[in-house]
Motif scaffolding. Structure first.
Motif, PDB file in Angstrom:
ATOM      1  N   ILE A 109       8.374  10.554  -2.866  1.00 44.00           N
ATOM      2  CA  ILE A 109       8.297  11.374  -4.067  1.00 44.00           C
ATOM      3  C   ILE A 109       7.944  10.450  -5.222  1.00 44.00           C
ATOM      4  CG2 ILE A 109       9.498  12.977  -5.609  1.00 44.00           C
ATOM      5  CD1 ILE A 109       9.335  14.041  -2.743  1.00 44.00           C
ATOM      6  N   ARG A 110       6.908  10.800  -5.965  1.00 43.82           N
ATOM      7  CA  ARG A 110       6.484   9.950  -7.077  1.00 43.82           C
ATOM      8  C   ARG A 110       5.792  10.790  -8.141  1.00 43.82           C
ATOM      9  NH1 ARG A 110       1.208   9.737  -6.554  1.00 43.82           N
ATOM     10  NH2 ARG A 110       0.259   9.897  -4.511  1.00 43.82           N
ATOM     11  N   GLN A 111       5.558  10.171  -9.275  1.00 44.93           N
ATOM     12  CA  GLN A 111       4.875  10.830 -10.385  1.00 44.93           C
ATOM     13  C   GLN A 111       3.406  11.056 -10.038  1.00 44.93           C
ATOM     14  OE1 GLN A 111       5.780   9.244 -14.273  1.00 44.93           O
ATOM     15  NE2 GLN A 111       3.699   9.649 -14.989  1.00 44.93           N
ATOM     16  N   ASP A 121       2.213  10.288   4.757  1.00 43.51           N
ATOM     17  CA  ASP A 121       1.059   9.650   5.401  1.00 43.51           C
ATOM     18  C   ASP A 121      -0.187   9.701   4.519  1.00 43.51           C
ATOM     19  OD1 ASP A 121       2.665   9.198   7.671  1.00 43.51           O
ATOM     20  OD2 ASP A 121       2.182  11.182   8.463  1.00 43.51           O
ATOM     21  N   ASP A 122      -0.018   9.338   3.253  1.00 44.27           N
ATOM     22  CA  ASP A 122      -1.118   9.278   2.280  1.00 44.27           C
ATOM     23  C   ASP A 122      -1.758  10.637   1.987  1.00 44.27           C
ATOM     24  OD1 ASP A 122      -0.850   6.497   1.925  1.00 44.27           O
ATOM     25  OD2 ASP A 122      -2.085   6.124   3.706  1.00 44.27           O
ATOM     26  N   ILE A 123      -1.044  11.715   2.291  1.00 44.43           N
ATOM     27  CA  ILE A 123      -1.531  13.074   2.014  1.00 44.43           C
ATOM     28  C   ILE A 123      -0.523  13.761   1.106  1.00 44.43           C
ATOM     29  CG2 ILE A 123      -2.016  15.347   3.023  1.00 44.43           C
ATOM     30  CD1 ILE A 123      -2.824  13.844   5.591  1.00 44.43           C
ATOM     31  N   VAL A 124      -1.016  14.435   0.064  1.00 47.67           N
ATOM     32  CA  VAL A 124      -0.126  15.205  -0.804  1.00 47.67           C
ATOM     33  C   VAL A 124       0.327  16.430  -0.022  1.00 47.67           C
ATOM     34  CG1 VAL A 124       0.096  16.496  -2.960  1.00 47.67           C
ATOM     35  CG2 VAL A 124      -1.232  14.370  -2.915  1.00 47.67           C
ATOM     36  N   ALA A 125       1.638  16.499   0.229  1.00 46.99           N
ATOM     37  CA  ALA A 125       2.210  17.587   1.023  1.00 46.99           C
ATOM     38  C   ALA A 125       2.945  18.605   0.168  1.00 46.99           C
ATOM     39  CB  ALA A 125       3.153  17.025   2.072  1.00 46.99           C
ATOM     40  N   PHE A 166       5.929  15.726 -13.568  1.00 50.33           N
ATOM     41  CA  PHE A 166       4.962  16.269 -12.612  1.00 50.33           C
ATOM     42  C   PHE A 166       4.997  15.350 -11.391  1.00 50.33           C
ATOM     43  CE2 PHE A 166       0.222  17.476 -11.893  1.00 50.33           C
ATOM     44  CZ  PHE A 166       0.592  18.337 -10.875  1.00 50.33           C
ATOM     45  N   LEU A 167       5.551  15.861 -10.298  1.00 48.45           N
ATOM     46  CA  LEU A 167       5.817  15.039  -9.119  1.00 48.45           C
ATOM     47  C   LEU A 167       5.040  15.515  -7.905  1.00 48.45           C
ATOM     48  CD1 LEU A 167       9.712  14.902  -9.463  1.00 48.45           C
ATOM     49  CD2 LEU A 167       8.025  13.278 -10.377  1.00 48.45           C
ATOM     50  N   VAL A 168       4.698  14.561  -7.062  1.00 47.13           N
ATOM     51  CA  VAL A 168       4.073  14.878  -5.784  1.00 47.13           C
ATOM     52  C   VAL A 168       4.928  14.302  -4.667  1.00 47.13           C
ATOM     53  CG1 VAL A 168       1.727  14.994  -6.698  1.00 47.13           C
ATOM     54  CG2 VAL A 168       2.579  12.830  -5.806  1.00 47.13           C
ATOM     55  N   ALA A 169       4.887  14.976  -3.538  1.00 50.10           N
ATOM     56  CA  ALA A 169       5.497  14.473  -2.307  1.00 50.10           C
ATOM     57  C   ALA A 169       4.342  14.071  -1.406  1.00 50.10           C
ATOM     58  CB  ALA A 169       6.351  15.541  -1.639  1.00 50.10           C
TER      59      ALA A 169
END
Length: 136
Positions: A4-6, A49-53, A43-46
């Protein structure tokens, strides 16, 4: 492994794919850029394996936090991604001194209501009012 990151602009295409796969409207770059001038750390993304899930978009108006968009790609659901995104967003709200978080759920979306209630969000009898500005 889920990270989980910005959000960063390199994530935009992956985020739009998650929104599309989840049946959500895609925010145009200009609208998102305007939002990110205020509180980009919400605004966060999960990433798996290098794919935004998954993705969650929050905002803080100085009084209340708002969870505006939570979406997980259907291929990655039921793995705790949504709960982890919300938990990280709540941590970031707390760091800003946010005392309460609000969100909107359509009343017929029973699955979403159950999800939010499991996380401690309770329905309120408020009435949502909305007015478009600047449209003809």
């Amino acid at each position: 492994m889920i990270q989980i990151r910005q959000f960063g602009w390199a994530d935009y295409d992956g985020v739009t794919e998650v929104w599309r796969s989840a049946g959500r409207d895609v925010l145009p770059r200009a609208e998102l850029a305007a939002k990110l001038t205020r509180d980009p750390q919400l605004f966060l993304v999960a990433e798996r394996d290098d794919i935004v899930a998954g993705v969650v978009l929050g905002t803080f108006d100085g009084r209340r936090g708002w969870i505006l968009r939570l979406a997980v790609d259907p291929a990655h659901r039921r793995g705790g991604i949504a709960s982890r995104l919300v938990a990280e967003l709540e941590t970031r709200f707390a760091a800003l001194g946010c005392p309460r978080v609000n969100l909107l759920v359509m009343p017929d979306n029973v699955e979403a209501l159950r999800f939010w209630q499991r996380l401690g969000y309770l329905p309120l009898p408020d009435v949502l009012c909305s007015k478009p500005i600047g449209t003809t």
